[in-house]
Design a protein around this motif. Structure first.
Motif, PDB file in Angstrom:
ATOM      1  N   HIS A  11       8.347  -6.373  12.895  1.00  0.00           N
ATOM      2  CA  HIS A  11       8.602  -6.469  11.205  1.00  0.00           C
ATOM      3  C   HIS A  11       7.542  -6.478  10.036  1.00  0.00           C
ATOM      4  CE1 HIS A  11      12.252  -7.066   8.040  1.00  0.00           C
ATOM      5  NE2 HIS A  11      12.280  -5.245   8.330  1.00  0.00           N
ATOM      6  N   GLU A  38       6.163  -1.705  12.012  1.00  0.00           N
ATOM      7  CA  GLU A  38       7.207  -1.028  11.151  1.00  0.00           C
ATOM      8  C   GLU A  38       6.741  -1.726   9.680  1.00  0.00           C
ATOM      9  OE1 GLU A  38      11.161  -1.404   8.590  1.00  0.00           O
ATOM     10  OE2 GLU A  38       9.422  -2.844   9.045  1.00  0.00           O
ATOM     11  N   ASP A  40       7.621  -0.570   5.060  1.00  0.00           N
ATOM     12  CA  ASP A  40       8.761   0.207   4.987  1.00  0.00           C
ATOM     13  C   ASP A  40       7.721   0.970   3.427  1.00  0.00           C
ATOM     14  OD1 ASP A  40      11.068  -1.469   4.914  1.00  0.00           O
ATOM     15  OD2 ASP A  40      10.123  -2.931   4.364  1.00  0.00           O
ATOM     16  N   HIS A  53       8.651  -3.371   0.664  1.00  0.00           N
ATOM     17  CA  HIS A  53       9.513  -3.513   1.165  1.00  0.00           C
ATOM     18  C   HIS A  53      11.157  -3.525  -0.440  1.00  0.00           C
ATOM     19  CE1 HIS A  53      13.417  -5.743   1.816  1.00  0.00           C
ATOM     20  NE2 HIS A  53      13.945  -4.763   2.914  1.00  0.00           N
ATOM     21  N   GLU A 113       9.517   3.253   7.566  1.00  0.00           N
ATOM     22  CA  GLU A 113      10.537   3.427   6.924  1.00  0.00           C
ATOM     23  C   GLU A 113      10.826   4.176   5.320  1.00  0.00           C
ATOM     24  OE1 GLU A 113      13.497  -0.377   6.837  1.00  0.00           O
ATOM     25  OE2 GLU A 113      14.149   0.536   5.086  1.00  0.00           O
ATOM     26  N   LYS A 115      12.079   3.739   1.988  1.00  0.00           N
ATOM     27  CA  LYS A 115      12.534   3.317   1.092  1.00  0.00           C
ATOM     28  C   LYS A 115      12.718   3.529  -0.118  1.00  0.00           C
ATOM     29  CE  LYS A 115      13.687  -1.040   2.924  1.00  0.00           C
ATOM     30  NZ  LYS A 115      15.115  -1.303   3.427  1.00  0.00           N
TER      31      LYS A 115
HETATM   32 MG    MG Z   1      12.098  -1.926   6.669  1.00  0.00          MG
END
Ligand code: MG
Ligand code: G3P
Length: 248
Positions: A11, A38, A40, A53, A113, A115
């Motif tokens: 993460h 993962e 962002d 993030h 991701e 974001k």
């Molecule tokens: Mg994320």
């Protein structure tokens, strides 16, 4: 491209051991044995995709204020490592380009991701997908995800071949219809809100369920028992060691 989905996904890289969403964090995830990471992605003022993030720079950099107030050149002058530990001083906010090259070099799969800063759903998705299409090696595992349905609609329109993950925190009543409409390949759900019943309901749509963010091995084991396919973890090495019998 989801056939190689591992049990554990790093993460924001390996957020427990390195400053999140930095190149150092990606290297650390690989060092700990993660197979996927993962990260962002958000846009700068000059619409360059970068890994961060929060909506503001305050928590994870030496800067202050909204991310889209700064150009990439301004952002690159900030320190994105010292807040975590002085030994990461000099780490910068990576561009998506820098991150993709490194992640591929490290031999990892990626969940990107999207974001967006509020109000920037469409350009963030368009630019992120364009960058992926230019730089991500064909055949390397890839999943694009977002909490923002417009981002997933853009992804479906411009890169239908890239699997999409529908991120859910407080699912809307019509989540299943939305998942169908956007052609979601996975449902990425908050681990803390799950029970055996909720996981069963998600799985009944035929999609793998991924749960964020799990740093406790016993909780990961429970989620796997319920049928969760993979968990996002800040500590991929620690969880892999504790779950050697069930995690690959
Ligand atoms: Mg994320
Ligand atoms: O993609 C899983 C997870 O990262 C979603 O939540 O807030 O950590 O980006 P967040």
């Amino acid at each position: 491209m989801l056939s190689t989905l591992p049990r554990l996904i790093g993460h924001r890289g390996a957020k427990e051991s390195a400053p999140e969403n930095t190149l150092a964090s990606l290297r650390e995830a690989a060092r700990q044995g993660a197979r996927w990471v993962e990260v962002d992605v958000m846009l700068t003022r000059d619409r360059r995709p970068v890994l961060i993030h929060d909506d503001t720079l305050n928590r994870t950099t030496s800067g202050f204020g909204p991310v889209p107030d700064l150009t990439l050149a301004e952002l690159k002058r900030l320190d994105a490592g010292s807040w975590f530990d002085p030994r990461f001083a000099g780490e910068s906010v990576p561009t998506l380009e820098e991150a993709l090259v490194l992640i591929a070099d490290l031999g990892l799969g990626l969940n990107l991701e999207i974001k967006p800063y509020p109000g920037q759903d469409v350009p963030t998705a368009e630019i992120a997908l364009d960058t992926l299409k230019r730089l991500w090696p064909a055949g390397r595992p890839l999943l694009v995800s977002s909490f923002e349905v417009p981002c997933l609609e853009v992804a479906k329109a411009v890169a239908p071949e890239i699997p999409r993950g529908y991120l859910l925190w407080d699912p809307p009543a019509d989540w299943a219809a939305i998942a169908d409409r956007i052609g979601a390949a996975t449902l990425n759900v908050h681990q803390d809100r799950q029970t055996a019943e909720t996981v069963a309901a998600y799985r009944a749509t035929g999609r793998p369920v991924l749960a964020y963010t799990v740093n406790d091995a016993a909780r990961a084991r429970t989620l796997f028992d319920w049928g969760v396919a993979a968990v996002f973890t800040d500590a991929p090495g620690r969880l892999a060691a504790a779950l050697a019998d069930v995690a690959d």
